[in-house]
Scaffold this motif. Structure first.
Motif, PDB file in Angstrom:
ATOM      1  N   THR A  96      -5.842  11.661  -2.565  1.00  0.00           N
ATOM      2  CA  THR A  96      -5.279  11.174  -3.829  1.00  0.00           C
ATOM      3  C   THR A  96      -4.491  12.231  -4.594  1.00  0.00           C
ATOM      4  OG1 THR A  96      -7.326  11.719  -5.016  1.00  0.00           O
ATOM      5  CG2 THR A  96      -7.143   9.486  -4.088  1.00  0.00           C
ATOM      6  N   ARG A  97      -4.328  13.432  -4.025  1.00  0.00           N
ATOM      7  CA  ARG A  97      -3.641  14.515  -4.717  1.00  0.00           C
ATOM      8  C   ARG A  97      -2.817  15.320  -3.727  1.00  0.00           C
ATOM      9  NH1 ARG A  97      -8.670  14.918  -4.994  1.00  0.00           N
ATOM     10  NH2 ARG A  97      -8.864  17.060  -4.269  1.00  0.00           N
ATOM     11  N   THR A  98      -1.734  15.891  -4.215  1.00  0.00           N
ATOM     12  CA  THR A  98      -0.909  16.777  -3.403  1.00  0.00           C
ATOM     13  C   THR A  98      -0.653  18.049  -4.209  1.00  0.00           C
ATOM     14  OG1 THR A  98       0.171  14.911  -2.305  1.00  0.00           O
ATOM     15  CG2 THR A  98       1.275  17.037  -2.170  1.00  0.00           C
ATOM     16  N   TYR A  99      -0.936  19.203  -3.598  1.00  0.00           N
ATOM     17  CA  TYR A  99      -0.786  20.491  -4.257  1.00  0.00           C
ATOM     18  C   TYR A  99       0.427  21.213  -3.657  1.00  0.00           C
ATOM     19  CZ  TYR A  99      -5.587  19.524  -5.682  1.00  0.00           C
ATOM     20  OH  TYR A  99      -6.715  18.935  -6.199  1.00  0.00           O
ATOM     21  N   VAL A 100       1.340  21.630  -4.531  1.00  0.00           N
ATOM     22  CA  VAL A 100       2.585  22.253  -4.092  1.00  0.00           C
ATOM     23  C   VAL A 100       2.688  23.656  -4.690  1.00  0.00           C
ATOM     24  CG1 VAL A 100       5.074  21.959  -3.881  1.00  0.00           C
ATOM     25  CG2 VAL A 100       3.614  19.944  -4.213  1.00  0.00           C
ATOM     26  N   ALA A 101       2.853  24.652  -3.845  1.00  0.00           N
ATOM     27  CA  ALA A 101       3.036  26.026  -4.316  1.00  0.00           C
ATOM     28  C   ALA A 101       4.517  26.258  -4.603  1.00  0.00           C
ATOM     29  CB  ALA A 101       2.536  27.015  -3.275  1.00  0.00           C
ATOM     30  N   ILE A 102       4.812  26.754  -5.802  1.00  0.00           N
ATOM     31  CA  ILE A 102       6.179  27.012  -6.228  1.00  0.00           C
ATOM     32  C   ILE A 102       6.282  28.460  -6.693  1.00  0.00           C
ATOM     33  CG2 ILE A 102       8.029  26.350  -7.824  1.00  0.00           C
ATOM     34  CD1 ILE A 102       7.302  24.086  -5.976  1.00  0.00           C
ATOM     35  N   GLU A 103       7.405  29.120  -6.360  1.00  0.00           N
ATOM     36  CA  GLU A 103       7.606  30.477  -6.870  1.00  0.00           C
ATOM     37  C   GLU A 103       7.452  30.480  -8.386  1.00  0.00           C
ATOM     38  OE1 GLU A 103      11.289  32.174  -5.726  1.00  0.00           O
ATOM     39  OE2 GLU A 103      10.736  32.359  -3.598  1.00  0.00           O
ATOM     40  N   ARG A 104       6.759  31.490  -8.894  1.00  0.00           N
ATOM     41  CA  ARG A 104       6.407  31.517 -10.313  1.00  0.00           C
ATOM     42  C   ARG A 104       7.632  31.322 -11.221  1.00  0.00           C
ATOM     43  NH1 ARG A 104       2.169  32.757 -13.333  1.00  0.00           N
ATOM     44  NH2 ARG A 104       0.953  33.069 -11.425  1.00  0.00           N
ATOM     45  N   SER A 105       8.740  31.949 -10.898  1.00  0.00           N
ATOM     46  CA  SER A 105       9.932  31.853 -11.748  1.00  0.00           C
ATOM     47  C   SER A 105      10.564  30.460 -11.727  1.00  0.00           C
ATOM     48  CB  SER A 105      10.970  32.892 -11.311  1.00  0.00           C
ATOM     49  OG  SER A 105      11.410  32.615  -9.987  1.00  0.00           O
ATOM     50  N   GLN A 106      10.185  29.649 -10.736  1.00  0.00           N
ATOM     51  CA  GLN A 106      10.785  28.325 -10.587  1.00  0.00           C
ATOM     52  C   GLN A 106       9.810  27.196 -10.935  1.00  0.00           C
ATOM     53  OE1 GLN A 106      14.175  27.895  -9.467  1.00  0.00           O
ATOM     54  NE2 GLN A 106      14.061  30.051 -10.056  1.00  0.00           N
ATOM     55  N   ALA A 107       8.608  27.545 -11.386  1.00  0.00           N
ATOM     56  CA  ALA A 107       7.563  26.536 -11.588  1.00  0.00           C
ATOM     57  C   ALA A 107       7.954  25.504 -12.645  1.00  0.00           C
ATOM     58  CB  ALA A 107       6.247  27.206 -11.958  1.00  0.00           C
TER      59      ALA A 107
END
Length: 456
Positions: A422-433
Motif C-alpha cells: 500500500t506504499r511506495t518509498y522513493v529516494a530523491i537527492e536531497r537538493s531535489q526533494a
C-alpha cells in the motif's frame, strides 16, 4: 566447476542467473550446489555475504514443480528481516519459472491475511518458526508435500530458542525430504541439529572467516563516553553508512537519540517497533536517507546492505559467535570492511574469547576523547512516500515517469524505489526533494493523484 552453466539447472534458472549477471560461482556455491542438486542433505558453513542464499535458492527451485499446487519447499529463518531478504532473492531467481508462487510468513503482522492466502497454497514458503508453527496449528499450512527444507542461519535460530519449534515443524514434513542447513558459525548445537534432522549430510566448510577479511580495531572506552567515541570515529571516517550495535533496546534508543542531537542522520531498529516502522527504517538505511543505523543484534539479523563500510559495537557482544555475525555485516561479497569495538573494563574478559577464535591478539587503538568530533554530513538522499503500492498496480517505472520528463527531475536524482502493498518509498537527492514532492502533488502518477509526504 566454477560456472553456473556447468550445473544441471533448468533453462529458466540459467536465464535468471544471466539476467542477474551471476556467472562464476562463489566458493560456497561451487562446493554445495552439486551435492544439493544430486539430492544430498548438506550442512554448509560460510561467512555472511558469501552467496549462501542463491545456493540453496537454486537447489530448492530445481526441485519445485509449478504444476503441483502444494508447498514443496520450506525455508526457516530466525528473523523477519532475513526472511524478507531470502524471499526476495528466491523470487529473483524464479522470475522465469511460470506460475511459481512464493509466500513469506513472519510474525509482527496479523495472522488473518496469512491464513487467507493459504487458500491457494504456495510452492515455496519462507518464514520464521513462530509464525510457521501458528499457521500449522491453525491447520492452514500443510507440509505433506515438502521436498526440500532449509534452515538458514541455523545457529541464530538455536540461540533464539527455536529448537523445539524447528523440531515440531520438521516433524510434520516427509521423512524422505532433503534437509539443508546453512550457518555462518558451526557450534556444537548445529552438529546435534544436523544429526537429528539430516541423513548422512555432506559437510561444506568454506575458509575465510569474516574476522580474516575484515579489519578489526578495539578501543577501551567506559560507558559514559561511548557516544562521544562513536561520534569521533564516525567524524574521522565519514562513512557513507554505518551500523552501530547495542546489546539492549534501551541502549539503542539512547545512542540513537544522542547521535541525532549531534546532527547525525541516525535511526533506531529494535523489537519495540511495529512492522511498518521497521520497514521504513530499513528502507531509509538502504536508500541512504539515513547514514547511521543503531540496532540490537536480533533486529539487525539478516540485514544485507551492499557496501556497508563500517560496523561499530557500542558494547561487546555476549559471545564470540554473535561478535562474528556483527562484523559479518561489513566486508560482504569480497569488499573491504572495518569493524570497531568499544570495550569497557568489565568487558575485557570477552576479548579473550575473540582472540582465541582469531588465533591471535586483537588490535587495540587509542582515541582522544578530549577533541571535538567533525561535523557530520547530511544524508545524501531524502525518502518521499507515495500512499499507493502494488495493490494499486503502481510500479517503479510509473513513479520514474511521473518525476522525469519535460521540466522534471533528471533520472540520476532518483535513487532506490521500494514498493510495498500500500506504499511506495522513493529516494530523491536531497537538493531535489522539494521539487520531486511538488511535481508528484501537482501532477498525476499513472493518471491518478495520491497522497505524497516526506519520511522523517
Amino acid at each position: 566447476m566454477t560456472d553456473f552453466s556447468q550445473l544441471p539447472l533448468a533453462p529458466a534458472l540459467l536465464q535468471a542467473l544471466g539476467v542477474l549477471e551471476y556467472h562464476a560461482m562463489t566458493p560456497v556455491q561451487a562446493a554445495s550446489l552439486p551435492p544439493m542438486l544430486a539430492g544430498r542433505d548438506v550442512t554448509a558453513q560460510a561467512r555472511t555475504g558469501s552467496g549462501k542464499t542463491a545456493a540453496f535458492g537454486l537447489a530448492l527451485l530445481a526441485k519445485v514443480d509449478p504444476t503441483r499446487v502444494a508447498v514443496q519447499s520450506l525455508v526457516l529463518c530466525p528473523t523477519r528481516e532475513l526472511a524478507d531478504q531470502v524471499g526476495k532473492e528466491i523470487r529473483r531467481l524464479a522470475r522465469f519459472l511460470p506460475n511459481l508462487k512464493l509466500s513469506v510468513f513472519c510474525g509482527g503482522v496479523p495472522l488473518r491475511p496469512h491464513l487467507a492466502s493459504l487458500t491457494h497454497p504456495p510452492h515455496v514458503v519462507v518464514g520464521t518458526p513462530g509464525r510457521i508453527q501458528e499457521l500449522m496449528d491453525e491447520g492452514a499450512l500443510k507440509l505433506d508435500d515438502v521436498r526440500v527444507a532449509v534452515l538458514d542461519e541455523a545457529d541464530r535460530m538455536l540461540d533464539m530458542g527455536f529448537a523445539d519449534a524447528i523440531a515440531g515443524i520438521l516433524g510434520q514434513a516427509p521423512k524422505d525430504r532433503q534437509t539443508l542447513l546453512f550457518s555462518a558459525t558451526f557450534p556444537e548445537g548445529i552438529r546435534a541439529l544436523g544429526a537429528r534432522f539430516q541423513r548422512d549430510p555432506e559437510e561444506v566448510t568454506i575458509g575465510g572467516d569474516a574476522s580474516e577479511a575484515i579489519e578489526q580495531r578495539f578501543y577501551e572506552v567506559e560507558p559514559p563516553r561511548k557516544v562521544d567515541a562513536i561520534a569521533l570515529l564516525l567524524g574521522d571516517l565519514q562513512p557513507e553508512s554505518a551500523l552501530v550495535f547495542c546489546n539492549t533496546r534501551r541502549d539503542v534508543q539512547q545512542v540513537c537519540d544522542e547521535l541525532q542531537q549531534r546532527g547525525f542522520a541516525a535511526l533506531a531498529l529494535h523489537g519495540d517497533l511495529d512492522q511498518r516502522e521497521r520497514d521504513e527504517v530499513l528502507v531509509q538505511f538502504a536508500n541512504r536517507s539515513c547514514t547511521v543505523l543503531v540496532a540490537t543484534d536480533v533486529a539487525a539479523r539478516g540485514l544485507d546492505i551492499a557496501g556497508l563500510p563500517v560496523v561499530i559495537s557500542h558494547g561487546l557482544a555476549s559471545d564470540t559467535d554473535i561478535h562474528t555475525h556483527r562484523i559479518g555485516r561489513t566486508g560482504r561479497a569480497g569488499q573491504d570492511g572495518l569493524a570497531l569495538a568499544l570495550v569497557s573494563g568489565e568487558d575485557r574478559r570477552r576479548v579473550i574469547g575473540i582472540e582465541e577464535q582469531l588465533g591471535k591478539a586483537v588490535r587495540w587503538e587509542r582515541i582522544d576523547l578530549s577533541r571535538k568530533a567533525a561535523r557530520p554530513a547530511a544524508a545524501p538522499m531524502v525518502t518521499v512516500v507515495i500512499d499507493a503500492g502494488r495493490q494499486d498496480k503502481l510500479r517503479p517505472g510509473d513513479v520514474v515517469g511521473a518525476l522525469t520528463g519535460e521540466g522534471g527531475l533528471a533520472a540520476t536524482a532518483i535513487g532506490k524505489i521500494a514498493a510495498f502493498a500500500t506504499r511506495t518509498y522513493v529516494a530523491i537527492e536531497r537538493s531535489q526533494a522539494q521539487k520531486a514532492m511538488d511535481r508528484l502533488r501537482t501532477g498525476k502518477v499513472k493518471g491518478r493523484s495520491f497522497r505524497i509526504r516526506k519520511l522523517g
